[in-house]
Write a protein that holds these residues in place. Structure first.
Motif, PDB file in Angstrom:
ATOM      1  N   GLU A 150      32.668  44.692  44.190  1.00  0.00           N
ATOM      2  CA  GLU A 150      33.386  45.691  44.671  1.00  0.00           C
ATOM      3  C   GLU A 150      34.905  45.271  45.303  1.00  0.00           C
ATOM      4  OE1 GLU A 150      34.566  49.536  45.140  1.00  0.00           O
ATOM      5  OE2 GLU A 150      32.457  48.922  44.803  1.00  0.00           O
ATOM      6  N   SER A 151      34.892  44.181  46.013  1.00  0.00           N
ATOM      7  CA  SER A 151      36.118  43.443  46.342  1.00  0.00           C
ATOM      8  C   SER A 151      36.963  42.842  45.385  1.00  0.00           C
ATOM      9  CB  SER A 151      35.905  42.447  47.723  1.00  0.00           C
ATOM     10  OG  SER A 151      35.056  41.690  47.225  1.00  0.00           O
ATOM     11  N   HIS A 152      36.369  42.422  44.149  1.00  0.00           N
ATOM     12  CA  HIS A 152      37.166  41.654  42.988  1.00  0.00           C
ATOM     13  C   HIS A 152      37.138  40.520  43.671  1.00  0.00           C
ATOM     14  CE1 HIS A 152      37.241  45.646  41.311  1.00  0.00           C
ATOM     15  NE2 HIS A 152      38.257  46.204  42.532  1.00  0.00           N
ATOM     16  N   LEU A 153      36.808  39.878  44.662  1.00  0.00           N
ATOM     17  CA  LEU A 153      37.069  38.396  44.774  1.00  0.00           C
ATOM     18  C   LEU A 153      35.624  37.665  44.555  1.00  0.00           C
ATOM     19  CD1 LEU A 153      38.813  38.842  48.576  1.00  0.00           C
ATOM     20  CD2 LEU A 153      39.810  38.656  46.314  1.00  0.00           C
ATOM     21  N   PHE A 154      36.177  36.263  44.113  1.00  0.00           N
ATOM     22  CA  PHE A 154      34.941  35.493  43.861  1.00  0.00           C
ATOM     23  C   PHE A 154      34.407  34.900  44.761  1.00  0.00           C
ATOM     24  CE2 PHE A 154      37.279  32.136  45.528  1.00  0.00           C
ATOM     25  CZ  PHE A 154      36.657  30.956  45.314  1.00  0.00           C
ATOM     26  N   ALA A 155      34.743  35.096  45.923  1.00  0.00           N
ATOM     27  CA  ALA A 155      34.257  34.476  47.227  1.00  0.00           C
ATOM     28  C   ALA A 155      32.905  35.342  47.656  1.00  0.00           C
ATOM     29  CB  ALA A 155      34.976  34.563  48.561  1.00  0.00           C
ATOM     30  N   ASN A 156      32.909  36.487  46.790  1.00  0.00           N
ATOM     31  CA  ASN A 156      31.678  37.335  47.118  1.00  0.00           C
ATOM     32  C   ASN A 156      30.610  37.251  46.147  1.00  0.00           C
ATOM     33  OD1 ASN A 156      32.508  39.300  49.561  1.00  0.00           O
ATOM     34  ND2 ASN A 156      34.161  39.446  48.000  1.00  0.00           N
ATOM     35  N   LEU A 157      30.649  36.235  45.409  1.00  0.00           N
ATOM     36  CA  LEU A 157      29.458  35.881  44.387  1.00  0.00           C
ATOM     37  C   LEU A 157      28.867  34.875  45.215  1.00  0.00           C
ATOM     38  CD1 LEU A 157      31.783  35.376  41.176  1.00  0.00           C
ATOM     39  CD2 LEU A 157      30.310  37.289  41.740  1.00  0.00           C
ATOM     40  N   ASP A 158      27.430  34.601  44.532  1.00  0.00           N
ATOM     41  CA  ASP A 158      26.606  33.383  45.118  1.00  0.00           C
ATOM     42  C   ASP A 158      27.173  32.117  44.644  1.00  0.00           C
ATOM     43  OD1 ASP A 158      25.194  32.443  42.667  1.00  0.00           O
ATOM     44  OD2 ASP A 158      24.376  34.398  42.724  1.00  0.00           O
ATOM     45  N   VAL A 159      26.768  30.961  45.064  1.00  0.00           N
ATOM     46  CA  VAL A 159      27.341  29.895  45.242  1.00  0.00           C
ATOM     47  C   VAL A 159      27.448  29.554  43.667  1.00  0.00           C
ATOM     48  CG1 VAL A 159      25.131  28.468  45.448  1.00  0.00           C
ATOM     49  CG2 VAL A 159      27.383  27.482  45.735  1.00  0.00           C
ATOM     50  N   HIS A 160      26.384  29.723  42.720  1.00  0.00           N
ATOM     51  CA  HIS A 160      26.295  29.264  41.186  1.00  0.00           C
ATOM     52  C   HIS A 160      27.088  29.986  40.586  1.00  0.00           C
ATOM     53  CE1 HIS A 160      22.828  26.583  41.900  1.00  0.00           C
ATOM     54  NE2 HIS A 160      22.503  27.383  42.902  1.00  0.00           N
ATOM     55  N   ASP A 161      27.247  31.389  40.811  1.00  0.00           N
ATOM     56  CA  ASP A 161      28.158  32.340  40.027  1.00  0.00           C
ATOM     57  C   ASP A 161      29.477  31.958  40.460  1.00  0.00           C
ATOM     58  OD1 ASP A 161      26.159  33.400  38.611  1.00  0.00           O
ATOM     59  OD2 ASP A 161      25.916  35.396  40.007  1.00  0.00           O
ATOM     60  N   ARG A 162      29.769  31.452  41.689  1.00  0.00           N
ATOM     61  CA  ARG A 162      30.969  31.358  41.936  1.00  0.00           C
ATOM     62  C   ARG A 162      31.487  30.047  41.418  1.00  0.00           C
ATOM     63  NH1 ARG A 162      31.736  30.639  48.547  1.00  0.00           N
ATOM     64  NH2 ARG A 162      30.669  32.645  48.337  1.00  0.00           N
ATOM     65  N   LEU A 163      30.737  29.095  41.271  1.00  0.00           N
ATOM     66  CA  LEU A 163      30.956  27.878  40.333  1.00  0.00           C
ATOM     67  C   LEU A 163      31.185  28.048  38.838  1.00  0.00           C
ATOM     68  CD1 LEU A 163      31.448  24.752  40.379  1.00  0.00           C
ATOM     69  CD2 LEU A 163      29.055  24.401  40.233  1.00  0.00           C
ATOM     70  N   LEU A 164      30.534  29.033  38.490  1.00  0.00           N
ATOM     71  CA  LEU A 164      30.595  29.556  37.113  1.00  0.00           C
ATOM     72  C   LEU A 164      31.985  30.116  36.776  1.00  0.00           C
ATOM     73  CD1 LEU A 164      29.679  30.241  34.152  1.00  0.00           C
ATOM     74  CD2 LEU A 164      28.375  32.175  35.141  1.00  0.00           C
ATOM     75  N   HIS A 165      32.329  31.002  37.933  1.00  0.00           N
ATOM     76  CA  HIS A 165      33.916  31.602  37.908  1.00  0.00           C
ATOM     77  C   HIS A 165      34.688  30.494  37.817  1.00  0.00           C
ATOM     78  CE1 HIS A 165      37.362  33.669  39.508  1.00  0.00           C
ATOM     79  NE2 HIS A 165      36.769  34.921  38.611  1.00  0.00           N
TER      80      HIS A 165
END
Length: 343
Positions: A150-165
């Motif tokens: 909802e917030s469109h910020l990568f910080a709200n992804l889990d650690v693995h998806d954040r690294l993928l982003h």
């Protein structure tokens, strides 16, 4: 299929040809080419990719790593080259696109650097960058609604998806705003989740040709500077006496000064066995977020500075043209009669 043909480039310049030094003196065959570079490309931002430490990804049990192996992207991710942004800018400035007999599809990118002609086809990108030919290429295609944040910020992804982003936005499709999740980012993440390999060779080739075919007044960032210079090196095109472009100096300082190092978590987390998303280690997540925020502000400032410079150039050119028009207008009228002499 390669990218379809778009509008042709028509170069105009009001900036006079100036002398050059170091490598740039061997990158232009005429004053016109150098004027085009000075006017439209010398101030363009060049995208550089942050190299990945694949060993660190393995240590943290990065759960997209096996897909990268299955898609045969590992050798590509190992490619790295120090980037000389002036040569990347000159490559784009000198580039022309060659089309097939139907004049519809692009078959090669032709340019000129360091007294050397360059011709890059889709096959060349595949071979030089160790990439496969296969997969989907419609980045505007659908993605699973379950991925939406909802917030469109990568910080709200889990650690693995954040690294993928991080890998997507710094390496696979480099953009300037890394802390925001765009719809195209969701498409890429969905490809990883559903194991649908994107055709990375075609996507890179198309992204480069799109920039070349944009109007010269466009302020687009020049993509894939790191990988283009990697290609230049393998074509035996090297900078002569130029300093490398070190845009990641703060990154190198914060994470040990090793250009092949990507920070790993202080504590390795096991993959989550429940539906609850894994929590990001504070050191890795906070450092990455701070670095992205700094880079975002830096690139927006540079983009603003570039726009101001272009506006100043355009204003000077228009004022000079207006002065010429006024001079021509005055020349069409007879001179005023002399004032009568007093006795």
């Amino acid at each position: 299929m390669p990218l379809k043909k778009q509008s042709k480039i028509d170069a105009h310049s009001s900036i006079p040809f100036s002398g050059s030094s170091s490598s740039l003196s061997e990158c232009f065959r005429s004053p016109r080419e150098r004027m085009q570079f000075n006017t439209y490309f010398a101030s363009r931002l060049v995208s550089t990719s942050i190299p990945l430490d694949l060993g660190a990804l393995k240590t943290m049990n990065f759960y997209h790593l096996q897909i990268l192996r299955d898609w045969q992207w590992i050798d590509f991710l190992k490619n790295y080259s120090t980037t000389f942004k002036n040569l990347v800018q000159a490559f784009y400035s000198n580039s022309k696109l060659e089309h097939d007999e139907s004049d519809e599809s692009i078959i090669s990118i032709n340019s000129y650097l360091m007294n050397t002609l360059i011709c890059l086809t889709l096959e060349d990108f595949k071979n030089l960058l160790s990439l496969p030919f296969s997969g989907v290429s419609n980045e505007k295609g659908p993605f699973s609604p379950a991925l939406y944040v909802e917030s469109h910020l990568f910080a709200n992804l889990d650690v693995h998806d954040r690294l993928l982003h991080f890998i997507i936005t710094w390496v696979l499709r480099p953009i300037s705003k890394h802390v925001v999740i765009w719809f195209i980012d969701y498409w890429w993440i969905d490809c990883f989740k559903s194991n649908r390999p994107p055709d990375l060779t075609l996507l890179m080739f198309n992204d480069i040709t799109k920039v070349i075919e944009k109007e010269l007044g466009s302020s687009l960032t020049l993509p894939f500077g790191t990988y283009l210079f990697y290609i230049f090196t393998h074509l035996h095109i090297k900078a002569s006496g130029d300093p490398p472009w070190t845009t990641n100096a703060q990154y190198d300082q914060d994470f040990g000064g090793n250009p092949n190092y990507v920070p790993s978590p202080e504590k390795v987390l096991p993959l989550a066995s429940s539906s609850a998303p894994p929590q990001a280690p504070s050191f890795y997540a906070d450092s990455l977020a701070i670095f992205d925020a700094i880079r975002l502000v830096q690139e927006e400032f540079r983009g603003l500075d570039s726009k101001v410079s272009r506006l100043e150039d355009n204003m000077g050119s228009r004022l000079s043209s207006l002065e010429d028009q006024l001079a021509q207008l005055v020349a069409n009228f007879p001179p005023p009669p002399p004032h009568p002499q007093k006795d």
